[in-house]
Design a protein around this motif. Sequence first.
Motif, PDB file in Angstrom:
ATOM      1  N   ASP A  71      77.872  18.908   5.446  1.00 58.61           N
ATOM      2  CA  ASP A  71      79.254  18.944   4.960  1.00 58.61           C
ATOM      3  C   ASP A  71      80.170  19.224   6.148  1.00 58.61           C
ATOM      4  O   ASP A  71      79.737  19.779   7.149  1.00 58.61           O
ATOM      5  CB  ASP A  71      79.425  20.060   3.921  1.00 58.61           C
ATOM      6  CG  ASP A  71      78.653  19.772   2.651  1.00 58.61           C
ATOM      7  OD1 ASP A  71      78.663  18.612   2.200  1.00 58.61           O
ATOM      8  OD2 ASP A  71      78.017  20.707   2.103  1.00 58.61           O
ATOM      9  N   PRO A  72      81.456  18.878   6.028  1.00 58.33           N
ATOM     10  CA  PRO A  72      82.385  19.237   7.105  1.00 58.33           C
ATOM     11  C   PRO A  72      82.443  20.748   7.256  1.00 58.33           C
ATOM     12  O   PRO A  72      82.278  21.443   6.272  1.00 58.33           O
ATOM     13  CB  PRO A  72      83.730  18.690   6.613  1.00 58.33           C
ATOM     14  CG  PRO A  72      83.373  17.642   5.594  1.00 58.33           C
ATOM     15  CD  PRO A  72      82.091  18.097   4.980  1.00 58.33           C
ATOM     16  N   PRO A  73      82.606  21.298   8.412  1.00 57.38           N
ATOM     17  CA  PRO A  73      82.842  20.654   9.703  1.00 57.38           C
ATOM     18  C   PRO A  73      81.553  20.305  10.445  1.00 57.38           C
ATOM     19  O   PRO A  73      81.597  19.662  11.470  1.00 57.38           O
ATOM     20  CB  PRO A  73      83.634  21.706  10.468  1.00 57.38           C
ATOM     21  CG  PRO A  73      83.093  23.004   9.981  1.00 57.38           C
ATOM     22  CD  PRO A  73      82.800  22.759   8.503  1.00 57.38           C
ATOM     23  N   GLU A  74      80.375  20.720   9.915  1.00 57.24           N
ATOM     24  CA  GLU A  74      79.112  20.422  10.593  1.00 57.24           C
ATOM     25  C   GLU A  74      78.899  18.918  10.737  1.00 57.24           C
ATOM     26  O   GLU A  74      78.424  18.440  11.763  1.00 57.24           O
ATOM     27  CB  GLU A  74      77.920  21.053   9.861  1.00 57.24           C
ATOM     28  CG  GLU A  74      77.864  22.555   9.961  1.00 57.24           C
ATOM     29  CD  GLU A  74      78.751  23.243   8.922  1.00 57.24           C
ATOM     30  OE1 GLU A  74      79.199  22.574   7.951  1.00 57.24           O
ATOM     31  OE2 GLU A  74      79.018  24.438   9.093  1.00 57.24           O
ATOM     32  N   TYR A  75      79.234  18.163   9.673  1.00 58.34           N
ATOM     33  CA  TYR A  75      79.103  16.712   9.723  1.00 58.34           C
ATOM     34  C   TYR A  75      79.937  16.145  10.871  1.00 58.34           C
ATOM     35  O   TYR A  75      79.469  15.296  11.629  1.00 58.34           O
ATOM     36  CB  TYR A  75      79.545  16.088   8.395  1.00 58.34           C
ATOM     37  CG  TYR A  75      79.511  14.579   8.403  1.00 58.34           C
ATOM     38  CD1 TYR A  75      78.355  13.890   8.075  1.00 58.34           C
ATOM     39  CD2 TYR A  75      80.641  13.841   8.756  1.00 58.34           C
ATOM     40  CE1 TYR A  75      78.316  12.502   8.096  1.00 58.34           C
ATOM     41  CE2 TYR A  75      80.617  12.458   8.771  1.00 58.34           C
ATOM     42  CZ  TYR A  75      79.451  11.791   8.448  1.00 58.34           C
ATOM     43  OH  TYR A  75      79.410  10.415   8.483  1.00 58.34           O
ATOM     44  N   ASP A  76      81.168  16.619  10.998  1.00 56.89           N
ATOM     45  CA  ASP A  76      82.064  16.121  12.044  1.00 56.89           C
ATOM     46  C   ASP A  76      81.524  16.413  13.440  1.00 56.89           C
ATOM     47  O   ASP A  76      81.585  15.554  14.329  1.00 56.89           O
ATOM     48  CB  ASP A  76      83.458  16.727  11.888  1.00 56.89           C
ATOM     49  CG  ASP A  76      84.083  16.372  10.550  1.00 56.89           C
ATOM     50  OD1 ASP A  76      83.802  15.272  10.027  1.00 56.89           O
ATOM     51  OD2 ASP A  76      84.838  17.206  10.016  1.00 56.89           O
ATOM     52  N   TYR A  77      80.969  17.609  13.647  1.00 60.97           N
ATOM     53  CA  TYR A  77      80.395  17.960  14.950  1.00 60.97           C
ATOM     54  C   TYR A  77      79.188  17.086  15.263  1.00 60.97           C
ATOM     55  O   TYR A  77      79.027  16.593  16.387  1.00 60.97           O
ATOM     56  CB  TYR A  77      79.976  19.429  14.998  1.00 60.97           C
ATOM     57  CG  TYR A  77      81.109  20.408  14.881  1.00 60.97           C
ATOM     58  CD1 TYR A  77      82.298  20.241  15.596  1.00 60.97           C
ATOM     59  CD2 TYR A  77      81.011  21.515  14.050  1.00 60.97           C
ATOM     60  CE1 TYR A  77      83.340  21.139  15.485  1.00 60.97           C
ATOM     61  CE2 TYR A  77      82.052  22.428  13.928  1.00 60.97           C
ATOM     62  CZ  TYR A  77      83.211  22.233  14.649  1.00 60.97           C
ATOM     63  OH  TYR A  77      84.234  23.122  14.527  1.00 60.97           O
ATOM     64  N   GLU A  78      78.335  16.896  14.252  1.00 60.05           N
ATOM     65  CA  GLU A  78      77.131  16.089  14.458  1.00 60.05           C
ATOM     66  C   GLU A  78      77.503  14.629  14.715  1.00 60.05           C
ATOM     67  O   GLU A  78      76.919  13.981  15.580  1.00 60.05           O
ATOM     68  CB  GLU A  78      76.205  16.217  13.248  1.00 60.05           C
ATOM     69  CG  GLU A  78      74.814  15.692  13.474  1.00 60.05           C
ATOM     70  CD  GLU A  78      73.956  16.533  14.393  1.00 60.05           C
ATOM     71  OE1 GLU A  78      72.823  16.093  14.685  1.00 60.05           O
ATOM     72  OE2 GLU A  78      74.376  17.618  14.843  1.00 60.05           O
ATOM     73  N   ARG A  80      80.301  13.522  16.033  1.00 58.20           N
ATOM     74  CA  ARG A  80      80.893  13.452  17.373  1.00 58.20           C
ATOM     75  C   ARG A  80      79.778  13.404  18.437  1.00 58.20           C
ATOM     76  O   ARG A  80      79.845  12.605  19.383  1.00 58.20           O
ATOM     77  CB  ARG A  80      81.800  14.657  17.602  1.00 58.20           C
ATOM     78  CG  ARG A  80      82.773  14.461  18.730  1.00 58.20           C
ATOM     79  CD  ARG A  80      83.848  15.536  18.783  1.00 58.20           C
ATOM     80  NE  ARG A  80      84.674  15.507  17.573  1.00 58.20           N
ATOM     81  CZ  ARG A  80      84.893  16.573  16.794  1.00 58.20           C
ATOM     82  NH1 ARG A  80      84.393  17.736  17.083  1.00 58.20           N
ATOM     83  NH2 ARG A  80      85.647  16.463  15.716  1.00 58.20           N
TER      84      ARG A  80
END
Length: 188
Positions: A71-78, A80
């Motif tokens: 889920d965001p923000p982990e998804y966004d970091y992964e 990126r």
Amino acid sequence: MAEVPDPEIPMGLFQDVEDLKAEVARLTAQVKTLTEDTDTDAGKAFTDDDSAAGVETEEEGQFPPFILLLDPPEYDYELRALIEWVEGVLVPGYLGEPSADARWCHLWFEHTVAIARLHALWLAWQELTDPATCGYTGPSVWHRDHLDPCMRELRLSSGPFAGCTKGEHQIDHRMPGIVPSAWSLTED
């Protein structure tokens, strides 16, 4: 009192046995410390010598989850980090000029199927290019078992980039309305 080496045993073998004895003693002491002191965090009991010897701490032993389960923000970091790997390693090193038979979309990160396949490919790359994890044959295994099948599926004329050409970008994927039950826990 130190043992005197037997002249019949080669010196290298004697030293190897002594090294193994010392390692067993160290590990035994570490296990004793960890089992006796349950109030302390196990990760804090490791020393710098332990990490140099290949002992994984609690943090290091964790494997990254599959990107579609984040889920965001982990998804966004992964995502990126995945984009950096794809654009910095995969595209310049492995992709030739796109064609009707080998498609590629410069906006691949907008295709869920591509994100899923490339993330799995990247996870395998991280594991199989580390000689400490898989020896020196890992890169060969990665190419044969992961890169080639992934690229075949992504770049097929009927693959996720089928509607994409140099001038156009289309996402015509069938998206499931419900997450498969194996991925979620449902309360009855």
